[in-house]
Motif scaffolding. Structure first.
Motif, short mmCIF file in Angstrom:
data_model
loop_
_atom_site.label_atom_id
_atom_site.label_comp_id
_atom_site.label_asym_id
_atom_site.label_seq_id
_atom_site.Cartn_x
_atom_site.Cartn_y
_atom_site.Cartn_z
N PRO A 127 -5.85 -5.54 -2.32
CA PRO A 127 -5.75 -4.28 -3.05
C PRO A 127 -6.92 -3.34 -2.74
O PRO A 127 -8.04 -3.78 -2.53
N VAL A 128 -6.60 -2.07 -2.72
CA VAL A 128 -7.60 -1.02 -2.54
C VAL A 128 -7.58 -0.11 -3.75
O VAL A 128 -6.54 0.07 -4.38
N SER A 129 -8.75 0.42 -4.08
CA SER A 129 -8.86 1.38 -5.18
C SER A 129 -9.30 2.71 -4.62
O SER A 129 -10.24 2.77 -3.81
N ARG A 130 -8.61 3.75 -5.01
CA ARG A 130 -8.91 5.12 -4.57
C ARG A 130 -8.86 6.02 -5.79
O ARG A 130 -8.33 5.63 -6.83
N PRO A 131 -9.33 7.24 -5.66
CA PRO A 131 -9.20 8.17 -6.79
C PRO A 131 -7.74 8.40 -7.20
O PRO A 131 -7.46 8.71 -8.34
N THR A 132 -6.81 8.21 -6.27
CA THR A 132 -5.39 8.41 -6.56
C THR A 132 -4.73 7.18 -7.17
O THR A 132 -3.58 7.23 -7.57
N GLY A 133 -5.43 6.05 -7.21
CA GLY A 133 -4.88 4.84 -7.80
C GLY A 133 -5.19 3.60 -6.98
O GLY A 133 -6.03 3.63 -6.08
N ARG A 134 -4.51 2.52 -7.30
CA ARG A 134 -4.68 1.26 -6.60
C ARG A 134 -3.43 0.96 -5.79
O ARG A 134 -2.33 1.32 -6.18
N GLY A 135 -3.63 0.26 -4.67
CA GLY A 135 -2.49 -0.09 -3.84
C GLY A 135 -2.72 -1.36 -3.07
O GLY A 135 -3.86 -1.78 -2.84
N ILE A 136 -1.63 -1.99 -2.69
CA ILE A 136 -1.67 -3.15 -1.80
C ILE A 136 -0.56 -2.94 -0.77
O ILE A 136 0.54 -2.51 -1.10
N TYR A 137 -0.89 -3.23 0.49
CA TYR A 137 0.03 -3.01 1.61
C TYR A 137 0.39 -4.36 2.20
O TYR A 137 -0.48 -5.19 2.48
N PHE A 138 1.69 -4.57 2.43
CA PHE A 138 2.17 -5.86 2.91
C PHE A 138 3.42 -5.63 3.75
O PHE A 138 3.91 -4.51 3.87
N TYR A 139 3.92 -6.71 4.36
CA TYR A 139 5.05 -6.60 5.27
C TYR A 139 6.30 -7.29 4.73
O TYR A 139 6.22 -8.36 4.14
N ASP A 140 7.44 -6.65 4.97
CA ASP A 140 8.71 -7.30 4.65
C ASP A 140 9.02 -8.29 5.77
O ASP A 140 8.24 -8.40 6.73
N PRO A 141 10.10 -9.06 5.68
CA PRO A 141 10.38 -10.08 6.71
C PRO A 141 10.53 -9.53 8.13
O PRO A 141 10.38 -10.28 9.09
N ASP A 142 10.80 -8.23 8.27
CA ASP A 142 10.95 -7.65 9.60
C ASP A 142 9.69 -6.96 10.08
O ASP A 142 9.69 -6.32 11.14
N GLY A 143 8.60 -7.05 9.32
CA GLY A 143 7.36 -6.43 9.74
C GLY A 143 7.22 -4.98 9.34
O GLY A 143 6.35 -4.27 9.82
N MET A 145 6.05 -2.17 6.87
CA MET A 145 5.03 -2.13 5.83
C MET A 145 5.57 -1.54 4.53
O MET A 145 6.27 -0.54 4.53
N VAL A 146 5.22 -2.23 3.44
CA VAL A 146 5.61 -1.83 2.10
C VAL A 146 4.33 -1.76 1.27
O VAL A 146 3.38 -2.50 1.51
N GLU A 147 4.30 -0.84 0.32
CA GLU A 147 3.15 -0.70 -0.57
C GLU A 147 3.64 -0.80 -2.01
O GLU A 147 4.71 -0.30 -2.34
N ILE A 148 2.83 -1.43 -2.85
CA ILE A 148 2.99 -1.31 -4.29
C ILE A 148 1.74 -0.58 -4.76
O ILE A 148 0.63 -0.97 -4.40
N ARG A 149 1.92 0.49 -5.53
CA ARG A 149 0.79 1.31 -5.96
C ARG A 149 0.93 1.72 -7.42
O ARG A 149 2.04 1.75 -7.96
N CYS A 150 -0.21 2.00 -8.02
CA CYS A 150 -0.21 2.47 -9.40
C CYS A 150 -1.19 3.63 -9.52
O CYS A 150 -2.10 3.78 -8.71
N ASP A 151 -0.99 4.44 -10.52
CA ASP A 151 -1.91 5.53 -10.80
C ASP A 151 -3.20 4.97 -11.37
O ASP A 151 -3.23 3.85 -11.89
N PRO A 152 -4.29 5.75 -11.28
CA PRO A 152 -5.58 5.25 -11.80
C PRO A 152 -5.53 5.04 -13.31
O PRO A 152 -4.75 5.59 -14.01
#
Length: 152
Positions: A127-143, A145-152
């Protein structure tokens, strides 16, 4: 290369397009992708009468699966078992699309990170934290990239 428009060409008025209706992804392994988007990410898969009539035959043949997000965005998965990315390393992006991002409530973000880890989902970064919120970047089975993110 920039596309030039003639001065007599008028575009759509701002606000004409209302929302993104659906996103379609080609997937190599439909079973793995259905598990990923349905069971791991918790998206609702359209079944039975929920499936659009134009896709019923393809869904029945296992060539298409449809998921819907709580805000109504449709994610269509199209089975392309012979389609492989040009590079097996998902960090070598192979499409013009960079990633697909899902919003989550801030109080559920850490739980989502644990679900990804517990399911051995390949995480790119975060996970990364930015002024715009937090996010984590990961891969689906085909490679892809997908992100799950939330507001700060």
């Amino acid at each position: 290369m920039a596309v030039q428009q003639s001065q007599t060409t008028q575009g759509l008025n701002i606000g004409t397009l209302k929302r993104v209706h659906h996103i379609a992804l080609n997937v190599k392994n439909m079973t793995a992708s259905r598990h990923f988007y349905g069971n791991i990410l918790g998206l609702h898969e359209l079944i039975g009468k929920e499936v659009p009539s134009t896709l019923k035959d393809l869904v029945a043949q296992g060539k298409v699966a449809n998921f819907i997000t709580p805000d109504g965005l449709i994610l269509d998965l199209f089975s392309e078992p012979n389609l492989s990315p040009p590079n097996v390393d998902p960090k070598q992006q192979f499409t013009r699309a960079n990633h697909l991002a899902f919003h989550i409530d801030a109080d559920l973000f850490d739980q989502a990170v644990e679900v990804l880890k517990n399911n051995q989902v390949m995480i790119d970064h975060g996970p990364v934290s930015r002024p715009t919120g937090r996010g984590i970047y990961f891969y689906d089975p085909d490679g892809f990239m997908v992100e799950i993110r939330c507001d700060p």
